[in-house]
Design an enzyme around this catalytic site. Structure first.
Site, PDB file in Angstrom:
ATOM      1  N   ASP A 124       0.857  -1.187   0.000  1.00  0.00           N
ATOM      2  CA  ASP A 124       0.000   0.000   0.000  1.00  0.00           C
ATOM      3  C   ASP A 124       0.893   1.237   0.000  1.00  0.00           C
ATOM      4  O   ASP A 124       1.620   1.486   0.962  1.00  0.00           O
ATOM      5  CB  ASP A 124      -0.868  -0.059   1.259  1.00  0.00           C
ATOM      6  CG  ASP A 124      -1.752   1.157   1.424  1.00  0.00           C
ATOM      7  OD1 ASP A 124      -1.668   2.099   0.605  1.00  0.00           O
ATOM      8  OD2 ASP A 124      -2.530   1.160   2.402  1.00  0.00           O
ATOM      9  N   ASN A 145      -7.291  12.087 -11.208  1.00  0.00           N
ATOM     10  CA  ASN A 145      -8.017  12.422 -12.439  1.00  0.00           C
ATOM     11  C   ASN A 145      -7.928  13.933 -12.638  1.00  0.00           C
ATOM     12  O   ASN A 145      -7.453  14.651 -11.758  1.00  0.00           O
ATOM     13  CB  ASN A 145      -9.461  11.926 -12.385  1.00  0.00           C
ATOM     14  CG  ASN A 145     -10.215  12.523 -11.216  1.00  0.00           C
ATOM     15  OD1 ASN A 145     -10.370  13.732 -11.114  1.00  0.00           O
ATOM     16  ND2 ASN A 145     -10.658  11.674 -10.298  1.00  0.00           N
ATOM     17  N   GLY A 189      -9.810   3.868  -5.954  1.00  0.00           N
ATOM     18  CA  GLY A 189      -8.473   3.297  -6.138  1.00  0.00           C
ATOM     19  C   GLY A 189      -7.421   3.933  -5.258  1.00  0.00           C
ATOM     20  O   GLY A 189      -7.680   4.293  -4.102  1.00  0.00           O
ATOM     21  N   ASP A 213      -6.120   6.841  -5.514  1.00  0.00           N
ATOM     22  CA  ASP A 213      -6.477   8.240  -5.244  1.00  0.00           C
ATOM     23  C   ASP A 213      -7.291   8.329  -3.946  1.00  0.00           C
ATOM     24  O   ASP A 213      -6.971   9.121  -3.036  1.00  0.00           O
ATOM     25  CB  ASP A 213      -7.292   8.759  -6.450  1.00  0.00           C
ATOM     26  CG  ASP A 213      -7.446  10.266  -6.490  1.00  0.00           C
ATOM     27  OD1 ASP A 213      -6.836  10.953  -5.652  1.00  0.00           O
ATOM     28  OD2 ASP A 213      -8.180  10.749  -7.374  1.00  0.00           O
ATOM     29  N   SER A 257      -2.767   4.258 -14.271  1.00  0.00           N
ATOM     30  CA  SER A 257      -3.716   3.918 -15.353  1.00  0.00           C
ATOM     31  C   SER A 257      -4.074   2.433 -15.455  1.00  0.00           C
ATOM     32  O   SER A 257      -4.881   2.075 -16.311  1.00  0.00           O
ATOM     33  CB  SER A 257      -3.210   4.384 -16.742  1.00  0.00           C
ATOM     34  OG  SER A 257      -3.369   5.769 -16.905  1.00  0.00           O
ATOM     35  N   TYR A 289      -8.677   2.942 -15.187  1.00  0.00           N
ATOM     36  CA  TYR A 289      -8.413   3.457 -16.534  1.00  0.00           C
ATOM     37  C   TYR A 289      -8.015   2.367 -17.539  1.00  0.00           C
ATOM     38  O   TYR A 289      -7.805   2.655 -18.724  1.00  0.00           O
ATOM     39  CB  TYR A 289      -7.358   4.574 -16.485  1.00  0.00           C
ATOM     40  CG  TYR A 289      -7.894   5.912 -16.006  1.00  0.00           C
ATOM     41  CD1 TYR A 289      -9.241   6.084 -15.686  1.00  0.00           C
ATOM     42  CD2 TYR A 289      -7.058   7.011 -15.877  1.00  0.00           C
ATOM     43  CE1 TYR A 289      -9.734   7.305 -15.241  1.00  0.00           C
ATOM     44  CE2 TYR A 289      -7.539   8.250 -15.443  1.00  0.00           C
ATOM     45  CZ  TYR A 289      -8.878   8.389 -15.129  1.00  0.00           C
ATOM     46  OH  TYR A 289      -9.348   9.597 -14.700  1.00  0.00           O
TER      47      TYR A 289
HETATM   48  N1  AR6 Z   1      -1.324   1.496  -3.062  1.00  0.00           N
HETATM   49  C1  AR6 Z   1      -0.737   1.221  -4.250  1.00  0.00           C
HETATM   50  N2  AR6 Z   1      -1.410   0.937  -5.377  1.00  0.00           N
HETATM   51  C2  AR6 Z   1      -2.760   0.926  -5.296  1.00  0.00           C
HETATM   52  C3  AR6 Z   1      -3.477   1.202  -4.099  1.00  0.00           C
HETATM   53  C4  AR6 Z   1      -2.692   1.507  -2.944  1.00  0.00           C
HETATM   54  N3  AR6 Z   1      -3.249   1.787  -1.767  1.00  0.00           N
HETATM   55  N4  AR6 Z   1      -4.807   1.109  -4.365  1.00  0.00           N
HETATM   56  C5  AR6 Z   1      -4.935   0.774  -5.670  1.00  0.00           C
HETATM   57  N5  AR6 Z   1      -3.704   0.654  -6.232  1.00  0.00           N
HETATM   58  P1  AR6 Z   1      -6.429   3.187 -10.014  1.00  0.00           P
HETATM   59  P2  AR6 Z   1      -6.074   4.587 -12.587  1.00  0.00           P
HETATM   60  C6  AR6 Z   1      -3.337   0.318  -7.630  1.00  0.00           C
HETATM   61  O1  AR6 Z   1      -7.733   2.665 -10.422  1.00  0.00           O
HETATM   62  O2  AR6 Z   1      -6.247   3.325 -13.333  1.00  0.00           O
HETATM   63  C7  AR6 Z   1      -9.412   6.960  -9.461  1.00  0.00           C
HETATM   64  O3  AR6 Z   1     -10.773   6.938  -9.159  1.00  0.00           O
HETATM   65  C8  AR6 Z   1      -4.324  -0.435  -8.479  1.00  0.00           C
HETATM   66  O4  AR6 Z   1      -4.311  -1.823  -8.179  1.00  0.00           O
HETATM   67  O5  AR6 Z   1      -6.272   3.701  -8.626  1.00  0.00           O
HETATM   68  O6  AR6 Z   1      -4.941   5.504 -12.963  1.00  0.00           O
HETATM   69  C9  AR6 Z   1      -8.921   8.331  -9.875  1.00  0.00           C
HETATM   70  O7  AR6 Z   1      -9.610   9.360  -9.195  1.00  0.00           O
HETATM   71  C10 AR6 Z   1      -3.771  -0.152  -9.886  1.00  0.00           C
HETATM   72  O8  AR6 Z   1      -2.711  -1.061 -10.197  1.00  0.00           O
HETATM   73  O9  AR6 Z   1      -5.950   4.416 -10.989  1.00  0.00           O
HETATM   74  C11 AR6 Z   1      -9.176   8.342 -11.343  1.00  0.00           C
HETATM   75  O10 AR6 Z   1     -10.497   8.731 -11.622  1.00  0.00           O
HETATM   76  C12 AR6 Z   1      -3.160   1.240  -9.742  1.00  0.00           C
HETATM   77  O11 AR6 Z   1      -3.116   1.524  -8.338  1.00  0.00           O
HETATM   78  C13 AR6 Z   1      -8.958   6.922 -11.758  1.00  0.00           C
HETATM   79  O12 AR6 Z   1      -9.177   6.129 -10.595  1.00  0.00           O
HETATM   80  C14 AR6 Z   1      -3.961   2.323 -10.437  1.00  0.00           C
HETATM   81  O13 AR6 Z   1      -5.357   2.051 -10.309  1.00  0.00           O
HETATM   82  C15 AR6 Z   1      -7.538   6.670 -12.211  1.00  0.00           C
HETATM   83  O14 AR6 Z   1      -7.426   5.378 -12.718  1.00  0.00           O
END
Ligand code: AR6
Length: 172
Positions: free
Chosen positions: A10, A24, A32, A34, A120, A124
């Site tokens: 994490d 975003n 996620g 964020d 992403s 995404y």
């Molecule tokens: N620590 C590390 N990695 C993580 C964690 C964490 N605590 N939680 C999730 N991941 P995503 P995106 C990973 O969806 O695709 C949001 O709503 C996850 O497994 O967080 O860039 C934003 O506001 C994945 O491998 O981001 C945007 O609207 C990676 O982080 C949108 O999602 C990215 O997944 C961005 O989408």
């Protein structure tokens, strides 16, 4: 010794100078990683994001901005916006720029250690293998001409990304 490391975990728990957020364009939080960063870091991060939005109206895809880390162990959060995957060539370029601009903002703020999530590859839907090639290649190229960065960690959340990064970094 390589300045690039990979780990599973994490990103909100890491004691780095900066952690990168996969945000975003609104900079107003989301799910996620964020959501996890804003929850763990507290309201100060959103407050600073609001000021950035008032000044420049959000963060375009491929760009990066910096805020406090709030209650996190990390001093700063660098918010970048990766592309939504639609299978178009320009999305590779936008993901490259998200990594490059995050690193540039890090260096401009005296950051020596920084951790990236797999930008992403969640909501995404960017293909994970393709994203790993871009992330690693971009960071390696940047580090070649930037001695001030001491450590870059790829913090993978899922086992699939971890395996992809480990395989690529063991070969390089
Ligand atoms: N620590 C590390 N990695 C993580 C964690 C964490 N605590 N939680 C999730 N991941 P995503 P995106 C990973 O969806 O695709 C949001 O709503 C996850 O497994 O967080 O860039 C934003 O506001 C994945 O491998 O981001 C945007 O609207 C990676 O982080 C949108 O999602 C990215 O997944 C961005 O989408």
């Amino acid at each position: 010794m390589s300045r690039i490391e990979v780990m599973q975990g994490d990103i909100t728990t890491l004691a780095m100078d900066a952690i990168v957020n996969a945000a975003n364009t609104s900079l107003m939080g989301g799910g996620g990683v964020d959501g996890a960063i804003h929850r763990a870091g507290g309201p100060q991060i959103l407050e600073e994001c609001r000021k950035i939005v008032a000044r420049q109206g959000g963060c375009p895809t491929g760009e990066a901005v910096i805020t406090t880390g709030g209650k996190l162990k990390a001093r700063y959060v660098i918010h970048t916006v990766g592309p939504v995957w639609n299978g178009k060539a320009k999305e590779d370029e936008l993901l490259t720029r998200a990594y490059e601009n995050s690193l540039r903002v890090a260096v401009e703020n005296g950051v020596k250690t920084v951790a990236f999530p797999n930008i992403s590859t969640g909501v995404y839907r960017f293909p994970k293998e393709r994203a790993a090639d871009i992330a690693i290649g971009t960071v390696q190229r940047f580090l070649e001409h930037e001695p001030s960065l001491e450590k870059v960690i790829f913090c993978c959340f899922d086992a699939e990304n971890l395996a992809l990064y480990q395989a690529r970094l063991s070969k390089s």
